[in-house]
Design an enzyme around this catalytic site. Structure first.
Site, PDB file in Angstrom:
ATOM      1  CB  SER A  52      73.822-133.048 -25.065  1.00 38.90           C
ATOM      2  OG  SER A  52      73.007-132.993 -22.878  1.00 38.90           O
ATOM      3  CB  CYS A  54      75.031-130.217 -30.424  1.00 39.15           C
ATOM      4  SG  CYS A  54      75.442-128.828 -30.539  1.00 39.15           S
ATOM      5  CB  CYS A  65      76.504-124.417 -28.827  1.00 37.02           C
ATOM      6  SG  CYS A  65      77.144-125.336 -30.220  1.00 37.02           S
ATOM      7  CB  CYS A  67      78.327-129.136 -28.906  1.00 42.33           C
ATOM      8  SG  CYS A  67      77.008-128.071 -27.986  1.00 42.33           S
ATOM      9  CG  ASP A 126      68.449-128.590 -20.234  1.00 42.58           C
ATOM     10  OD1 ASP A 126      68.824-129.342 -20.473  1.00 42.58           O
ATOM     11  OD2 ASP A 126      69.583-128.323 -19.233  1.00 42.58           O
ATOM     12  NE  ARG A 128      70.558-130.937 -21.409  1.00 43.24           N
ATOM     13  CZ  ARG A 128      71.855-130.645 -20.836  1.00 43.24           C
ATOM     14  NH1 ARG A 128      73.018-130.812 -21.798  1.00 43.24           N
ATOM     15  NH2 ARG A 128      71.981-128.697 -21.159  1.00 43.24           N
ATOM     16  CB  THR A 149      79.872-131.370 -16.646  1.00 41.49           C
ATOM     17  OG1 THR A 149      79.166-130.703 -17.266  1.00 41.49           O
ATOM     18  CG2 THR A 149      80.214-131.285 -15.323  1.00 41.49           C
ATOM     19  CE  LYS A 154      75.635-132.628 -19.596  1.00 43.44           C
ATOM     20  NZ  LYS A 154      76.800-131.788 -20.331  1.00 43.44           N
TER      21      LYS A 154
HETATM   22  N1  LIG Z   1      67.360-125.694 -27.370  1.00 41.28           N
HETATM   23  C1  LIG Z   1      68.479-124.983 -27.363  1.00 41.28           C
HETATM   24  N2  LIG Z   1      69.253-126.525 -27.314  1.00 41.28           N
HETATM   25  C2  LIG Z   1      71.281-125.901 -27.162  1.00 41.28           C
HETATM   26  C3  LIG Z   1      71.389-124.438 -27.751  1.00 41.28           C
HETATM   27  N3  LIG Z   1      72.987-124.649 -27.932  1.00 41.28           N
HETATM   28  C4  LIG Z   1      73.071-125.786 -27.819  1.00 41.28           C
HETATM   29  N4  LIG Z   1      72.230-126.892 -27.506  1.00 41.28           N
HETATM   30  C5  LIG Z   1      72.024-128.102 -27.184  1.00 41.28           C
HETATM   31  O1  LIG Z   1      72.876-127.610 -25.720  1.00 41.28           O
HETATM   32  C6  LIG Z   1      73.403-128.947 -25.850  1.00 41.28           C
HETATM   33  C7  LIG Z   1      74.536-128.639 -24.500  1.00 41.28           C
HETATM   34  O2  LIG Z   1      73.864-127.752 -23.993  1.00 41.28           O
HETATM   35  P1  LIG Z   1      75.054-127.568 -23.106  1.00 41.28           P
HETATM   36  O3  LIG Z   1      74.172-126.483 -21.886  1.00 41.28           O
HETATM   37  O4  LIG Z   1      75.907-126.249 -24.158  1.00 41.28           O
HETATM   38  O5  LIG Z   1      76.150-128.090 -22.882  1.00 41.28           O
HETATM   39  P2  LIG Z   1      75.810-128.633 -21.205  1.00 41.28           P
HETATM   40  O6  LIG Z   1      75.716-130.400 -21.969  1.00 41.28           O
HETATM   41  O7  LIG Z   1      74.552-127.962 -20.562  1.00 41.28           O
HETATM   42  O8  LIG Z   1      76.921-128.963 -20.159  1.00 41.28           O
HETATM   43  P3  LIG Z   1      78.265-129.209 -20.051  1.00 41.28           P
HETATM   44  O9  LIG Z   1      78.652-130.725 -19.822  1.00 41.28           O
HETATM   45  O10 LIG Z   1      79.056-127.790 -19.303  1.00 41.28           O
HETATM   46  O11 LIG Z   1      79.055-129.268 -21.414  1.00 41.28           O
HETATM   47  C8  LIG Z   1      73.271-130.197 -26.856  1.00 41.28           C
HETATM   48  O12 LIG Z   1      72.285-131.052 -26.944  1.00 41.28           O
HETATM   49  C9  LIG Z   1      73.221-129.237 -28.747  1.00 41.28           C
HETATM   50  O13 LIG Z   1      72.201-129.347 -29.077  1.00 41.28           O
HETATM   51  C10 LIG Z   1      69.885-123.890 -28.292  1.00 41.28           C
HETATM   52  O14 LIG Z   1      70.695-122.542 -28.442  1.00 41.28           O
HETATM   53  N5  LIG Z   1      69.163-123.774 -27.991  1.00 41.28           N
HETATM   54 ZN   LIG Z   2      76.081-127.603 -29.920  1.00 40.47          ZN
END
Ligand SMILES: Nc1nc2c(ncn2[C@@H]2O[C@H](COP(=O)(O)OP(=O)(O)OP(=O)(O)O)[C@@H](O)[C@H]2O)c(=O)[nH]1
Ligand SMILES: [Zn+2]
Length: 204
Positions: A52, A54, A65, A67, A126, A128, A149, A154
């Site tokens: 995703s 970032c 984070c 990412c 979330d 997404r 992941t 996902k």
């Molecule tokens: N709203 C918000 N989005 C965040 C924050 N920190 C990171 N993100 C977003 O979260 C997304 C990444 O999600 P994560 O929860 O870190 O990881 P994941 O993709 O769900 O899971 P993995 O596959 O394990 O990495 C990206 O779109 C980032 O821009 C935050 O504090 N607030």
């Molecule tokens: Zn991030």
């Protein structure tokens, strides 16, 4: 949903020379990208990552984070395997967009956790969805993945689109003092499978 393939080119990186495939999601106007290496249409499960967007972590070196670290680790793993696919999905800020993510960071600077911050802004924790992955992977001929992941949603999403997630490969990296609370909240409130965070930090 209509997600159309637009063009493909080479993308040399420090990890290897990937092929970059560009897609347009006509409903949202979002431009998504797939990076592939090797023959991903070989019928077997290939190493895969849904990443995703970032901007702060992927491009601006943010330590808030994990990412950027995950992006690099995933590309390295695919290069080492000689075959795999990374979908770079334009769902910045877990779907709320960059400016709202900065608003959420402002609230987190004042003490909120990442979920509380989203909720105070009127968003879900979330937002997404992963529906674009199905046509993208179909276009690439990928039917089965070993998914890198820590996020169980996902895995469930891909399975709900009829894709075979043959294996979940943990992707724990980049833990530091600035993202420790964020990662603990992901594990505690968002269900991420992050194992022992303290142990991971002492080893990193
Ligand atoms: N709203 C918000 N989005 C965040 C924050 N920190 C990171 N993100 C977003 O979260 C997304 C990444 O999600 P994560 O929860 O870190 O990881 P994941 O993709 O769900 O899971 P993995 O596959 O394990 O990495 C990206 O779109 C980032 O821009 C935050 O504090 N607030
Ligand atoms: Zn991030």
């Amino acid at each position: 949903m209509s997600v159309v393939f637009v063009a493909a080119s080479q993308l040399p990186t420090p990890f290897g020379v990937f092929t970059m495939h560009g897609f347009l999601d006509e409903a949202s106007g979002k431009e998504h990208v797939a990076l592939t290496l090797g023959d991903v249409a070989n019928g077997g499960p290939v190493l895969g990552r849904l990443h995703s967007e970032c901007l702060t972590g992927d491009a601006l070196f943010s330590l808030r984070c994990d990412c950027g670290f995950q992006l690099e680790a995933a590309l390295r793993a695919i290069a080492e395997a000689g075959c795999g696919v990374l979908l770079y999905l334009r769902q910045e800020g877990r779907g709320i967009g960059l400016l709202n993510k900065i608003r959420a960071y402002e609230l987190q600077d004042a003490g909120a956790d990442t979920v509380e911050a989203n909720e105070r802004l009127g968003f879900g924790a979330d937002q997404r969805d992963y529906a674009m992955c199905q046509p993208m992977l179909k276009h690439l001929g990928v039917g089965a993945v070993k998914l890198m992941t820590n996020n169980p949603r996902k895995v469930k999403a891909l399975e709900s689109y009829g894709l075979n997630v043959a294996e979940r490969v943990p992707l724990q990296t980049g833990l530091n003092k600035h993202n420790r609370k964020y990662l603990a909240t992901k594990a505690g409130k968002l269900g991420h499978m992050l194992g022992n965070l303290h142990q991971a930090e002492s080893e990193s």
